[in-house]
Scaffold this motif. Structure first.
Motif, mmCIF file in Angstrom:
data_model
loop_
_atom_site.group_PDB
_atom_site.id
_atom_site.type_symbol
_atom_site.label_atom_id
_atom_site.label_comp_id
_atom_site.label_asym_id
_atom_site.label_seq_id
_atom_site.Cartn_x
_atom_site.Cartn_y
_atom_site.Cartn_z
ATOM 1 N N ALA A 223 -6.608 7.041 -0.766
ATOM 2 C CA ALA A 223 -5.386 6.345 -1.555
ATOM 3 C C ALA A 223 -5.795 6.084 -2.855
ATOM 4 C CB ALA A 223 -5.144 4.872 -0.809
ATOM 5 N N ASP A 224 -6.560 6.788 -3.424
ATOM 6 C CA ASP A 224 -6.968 6.602 -4.973
ATOM 7 C C ASP A 224 -6.048 7.158 -5.670
ATOM 8 O OD1 ASP A 224 -9.240 6.358 -7.158
ATOM 9 O OD2 ASP A 224 -8.373 8.097 -7.393
ATOM 10 N N VAL A 225 -5.393 6.369 -6.624
ATOM 11 C CA VAL A 225 -4.078 6.890 -7.359
ATOM 12 C C VAL A 225 -4.465 8.116 -8.064
ATOM 13 C CG1 VAL A 225 -2.659 6.339 -9.419
ATOM 14 C CG2 VAL A 225 -3.504 4.579 -7.858
ATOM 15 N N ASP A 226 -5.305 8.418 -8.732
ATOM 16 C CA ASP A 226 -5.643 9.689 -9.472
ATOM 17 C C ASP A 226 -5.504 10.789 -8.443
ATOM 18 O OD1 ASP A 226 -5.507 8.676 -12.244
ATOM 19 O OD2 ASP A 226 -7.263 7.641 -11.613
ATOM 20 N N LEU A 227 -6.248 10.672 -7.386
ATOM 21 C CA LEU A 227 -6.571 11.603 -6.650
ATOM 22 C C LEU A 227 -5.030 12.247 -5.816
ATOM 23 C CD1 LEU A 227 -9.794 11.178 -4.553
ATOM 24 C CD2 LEU A 227 -9.102 13.192 -6.115
ATOM 25 N N ARG B 201 12.793 -1.378 -11.350
ATOM 26 C CA ARG B 201 11.935 -1.393 -12.380
ATOM 27 C C ARG B 201 10.867 -0.375 -12.255
ATOM 28 N NH1 ARG B 201 11.335 -8.460 -12.112
ATOM 29 N NH2 ARG B 201 13.586 -8.605 -12.362
ATOM 30 N N PRO B 202 10.061 -0.392 -13.548
ATOM 31 C CA PRO B 202 9.075 0.646 -13.732
ATOM 32 C C PRO B 202 7.723 0.134 -12.331
ATOM 33 C CG PRO B 202 9.701 0.226 -15.674
ATOM 34 C CD PRO B 202 10.522 -0.582 -14.771
ATOM 35 N N VAL B 203 7.316 1.050 -11.820
ATOM 36 C CA VAL B 203 6.067 0.880 -10.690
ATOM 37 C C VAL B 203 4.883 0.840 -11.542
ATOM 38 C CG1 VAL B 203 5.124 1.398 -8.561
ATOM 39 C CG2 VAL B 203 7.576 1.513 -8.987
ATOM 40 N N ASP B 204 4.119 -0.343 -11.467
ATOM 41 C CA ASP B 204 2.790 -0.161 -12.328
ATOM 42 C C ASP B 204 1.721 0.416 -11.410
ATOM 43 O OD1 ASP B 204 1.756 -2.315 -10.621
ATOM 44 O OD2 ASP B 204 2.435 -3.800 -12.072
ATOM 45 N N GLU C 156 1.488 0.860 -7.207
ATOM 46 C CA GLU C 156 1.280 2.305 -6.776
ATOM 47 C C GLU C 156 0.150 2.336 -5.915
ATOM 48 O OE1 GLU C 156 0.600 6.625 -8.721
ATOM 49 O OE2 GLU C 156 0.857 4.987 -9.943
ATOM 50 N N ALA C 157 -1.047 1.719 -6.029
ATOM 51 C CA ALA C 157 -2.143 1.946 -5.378
ATOM 52 C C ALA C 157 -1.919 1.025 -4.086
ATOM 53 C CB ALA C 157 -3.247 1.118 -6.089
ATOM 54 N N ALA C 158 -1.225 -0.080 -4.120
ATOM 55 C CA ALA C 158 -0.985 -0.786 -2.844
ATOM 56 C C ALA C 158 0.048 0.062 -1.958
ATOM 57 C CB ALA C 158 -0.114 -2.382 -3.261
ATOM 58 N N LEU C 159 1.032 0.666 -2.476
ATOM 59 C CA LEU C 159 1.692 1.530 -1.749
ATOM 60 C C LEU C 159 0.853 2.780 -0.858
ATOM 61 C CD1 LEU C 159 4.540 2.627 -0.647
ATOM 62 C CD2 LEU C 159 4.553 4.001 -2.883
ATOM 63 N N TYR C 160 0.090 3.370 -1.790
ATOM 64 C CA TYR C 160 -0.623 4.512 -1.117
ATOM 65 C C TYR C 160 -1.653 3.978 0.161
ATOM 66 C CZ TYR C 160 0.775 7.217 -5.199
ATOM 67 O OH TYR C 160 1.346 7.646 -6.157
ATOM 68 N N GLU C 161 -2.166 2.645 0.046
ATOM 69 C CA GLU C 161 -2.970 2.091 0.772
ATOM 70 C C GLU C 161 -2.291 1.759 2.012
ATOM 71 O OE1 GLU C 161 -6.163 -1.599 1.681
ATOM 72 O OE2 GLU C 161 -5.704 -0.762 -0.227
ATOM 73 N N ARG C 162 -0.917 1.318 1.891
ATOM 74 C CA ARG C 162 -0.290 0.819 3.134
ATOM 75 C C ARG C 162 0.286 2.383 3.804
ATOM 76 N NH1 ARG C 162 5.633 -0.910 1.325
ATOM 77 N NH2 ARG C 162 5.971 1.314 1.961
ATOM 78 N N ILE C 163 0.462 3.124 2.951
ATOM 79 C CA ILE C 163 0.673 4.331 3.836
ATOM 80 C C ILE C 163 -0.292 4.945 4.627
ATOM 81 C CG2 ILE C 163 1.283 6.943 3.425
ATOM 82 C CD1 ILE C 163 3.316 5.972 1.007
ATOM 83 N N LEU C 164 -1.504 4.928 3.968
ATOM 84 C CA LEU C 164 -2.682 5.415 4.619
ATOM 85 C C LEU C 164 -3.032 4.543 5.840
ATOM 86 C CD1 LEU C 164 -5.934 6.520 2.978
ATOM 87 C CD2 LEU C 164 -6.215 4.769 4.948
#
Length: 489
Positions: free
Chosen positions: A285-289, A450-453, A457-465
């Motif tokens: 869930a790493d943002v850059d990856l 609103r813009p997503v910081d 973004e990281a929290a969303l990716y972890e939730r999806i995982l």
């Protein structure tokens, strides 16, 4: 376990048991070499073997080992006969990208290629051990203490751990009298040999083409190889948003080298739809990856319509100082050489994890000629001060006050248009337009204007995982992440 990674090889799926030994192996096959008779697991007498990857010097090894010993045309069978040869460092003779597990009635050996291009994990299963190419194979299986086999590492139940390959340390400053012109010419020859070697296959091999320096060099050389061997034009593939710089640059390169080029334009809606697939297969869930994996997915889907294997430009930045943060080392060649050596050792769970997982999720094999063993050795012998060089902006051989990958650009200057060879680097996710479109997709997924910081973004990716795995904590504990110093430099 094998069904959970069946996407890695849709051509065949097989399970085999070693008689009179507590060993079961399974393999899902993507047939590239020995397409007719290369089925796995390879089971001969009391030995059984499963392999992921390619052995590019298999024909030379066959000649040395004796062709009569082989039962198939598969490159993978070479591993079995090298092991049987009894040589103490038999694994070092393998040239390619690979991960394998080999078992006899009383012994198991598991090993991985020098830089970890191909993945391999080991876990405890009761009193035994279990191995898999991806973490998701263990999901829902009662294993413990999951760990990766390190790049260039070998695990032997009889003799323990070995580090059979170590990345040579990079040179820093040029020795007095070093001929830069000759160095560039030799680099070009080594690179051409690497590309030709990594195109060996019984099926057609295409090439990703972002329009950046690295993928363009690989595609240009691959096109030459195809022309010299009397084959048709190379198939190249590019993706991006409408109007993205990558698409225009890739188009120009394709026209210059004469490749059979295809492109696909994606949208913010495509990004939103692809995120769960990307995060599940990336196993991180790493943002850059995640950001860099999205355009890789679209490129893989496009390429898989035409080919089973593609060349990519991964590794050039780590070998030749191609990242923006490397500019901070321009006055310290020794520190730069040390950093390049370090970053090569971390590729396996960053960029190489991204490329392997995402392409294999589409049953596509990605090949990385810049990470050829002989090319690594030669590139590491080139002084770091020739890789990142202070240059005169008034000359053509410059991208500004400091030029990254200078020696690589010089070595390949005649392959591509001058403005491409000496232009500044853009990240794949930037040049393809992913970063801007992703912000639109994230707002849609989170239901906000609103813009997503970055934190959201990281929290969303972890939730999806977490939503996609039974034991998400195990995945996250072992996940690749961009955790080096480059952001701070």
């Amino acid at each position: 376990m094998i069904r959970q990674i069946a996407h890695r090889g849709p051509d065949a799926l097989a399970v085999a048991r070693l008689p009179n030994a507590p060993v079961v192996m399974a393999h899902c096959r993507l047939s590239i070499i020995g397409t007719e008779d290369g089925a796995q697991p390879i089971h001969q007498t009391d030995d059984i073997l499963v392999v992921n990857g390619e052995i590019y010097n298999h024909e030379d090894l066959r000649a040395i080992l004796g062709d009569s010993a082989f039962e198939t045309a598969s490159d993978s069978e070479t591993i079995l006969h090298l092991f049987r040869s009894g040589a103490s460092r038999w694994i070092s003779k393998l040239d390619g990208m690979f991960a394998f597990v080999l078992a006899t009635r009383d012994r198991i050996i598991a090993a991985r290629d020098p830089l970890g291009i191909k993945p391999l994990y080991m876990a405890r299963l009761g009193e035994g051990v279990a191995f898999a190419s991806e973490l998701k194979a263990f999901d829902g299986v009662p294993v413990t203490s999951v760990e990766f086999i390190p790049p260039g590492g070998l695990y032997d139940t009889r003799d323990g751990w070995r580090q059979w390959y170590r990345t040579p340390h990079g040179a820093a400053e040029a020795e007095e009298g070093l001929d830069v012109e000759h160095t560039a010419k030799e680099l070009r020859l080594v690179l051409e040999e690497a590309v030709a070697k990594w195109m060996v296959a019984d099926v057609e091999v295409g090439s990703f083409l972002s329009g950046g320096l690295d993928s363009s060099i690989i595609a240009a050389i691959a096109q030459k190889v195809r022309q010299e061997t009397g084959r048709g034009p190379l198939r190249t593939f590019a993706v991006g948003l409408e109007g993205a710089p990558d698409l225009a640059a890739a188009r120009a390169v394709a026209e210059h080298i004469g490749s059979n080029h295809r492109e696909w334009v994606f949208t913010a809606d495509d990004l939103a739809e692809a995120l769960p697939h990307v995060i599940y297969h990336l196993e991180s869930a790493d943002v850059d990856l995640v950001r860099s994996a999205i355009p890789t997915l679209f490129a893989a889907r496009l390429a898989r319509e035409d080919v089973k294997a593609v060349l990519t430009g991964e590794g050039a930045d780590e070998l030749f100082a191609g990242y923006t943060y490397h500019h901070g080392y321009v006055d310290d060649p020794r520190a730069l050489a040390d950093e390049l050596t370090r970053s090569l050792g971390t590729m396996h769970n960053i960029n190489l994890q991204r490329v392997d997982r995402i392409t294999m999720s589409e049953s596509l094999e990605a090949r990385t000629p810049f990470l050829d063993r002989e090319l690594i050795d030669f590139a590491q012998s080139i002084p770091a001060e020739l890789k990142l060089r202070k240059t005169d902006p008034a000359t053509v051989e410059s991208t500004g006050p400091t030029t990254e990958k200078w020696i690589l650009r010089k070595a390949c200057a005649d392959l591509l248009p001058t403005d491409l060879v000496w232009r500044k680097k853009a990240q794949f996710d930037e040049g393809s337009g992913t970063v801007e479109a992703l912000q639109v997709a994230l707002r849609k997924l989170l239901g906000t204007d609103r813009p997503v910081d970055r934190e959201q973004e990281a929290a969303l990716y972890e939730r999806i995982l977490r939503e996609q795995f039974i034991d998400a904590d195990r995945i996250l504990e072992n996940a690749g992440s961009w955790t080096d110093e480059r952001v701070a430099v």
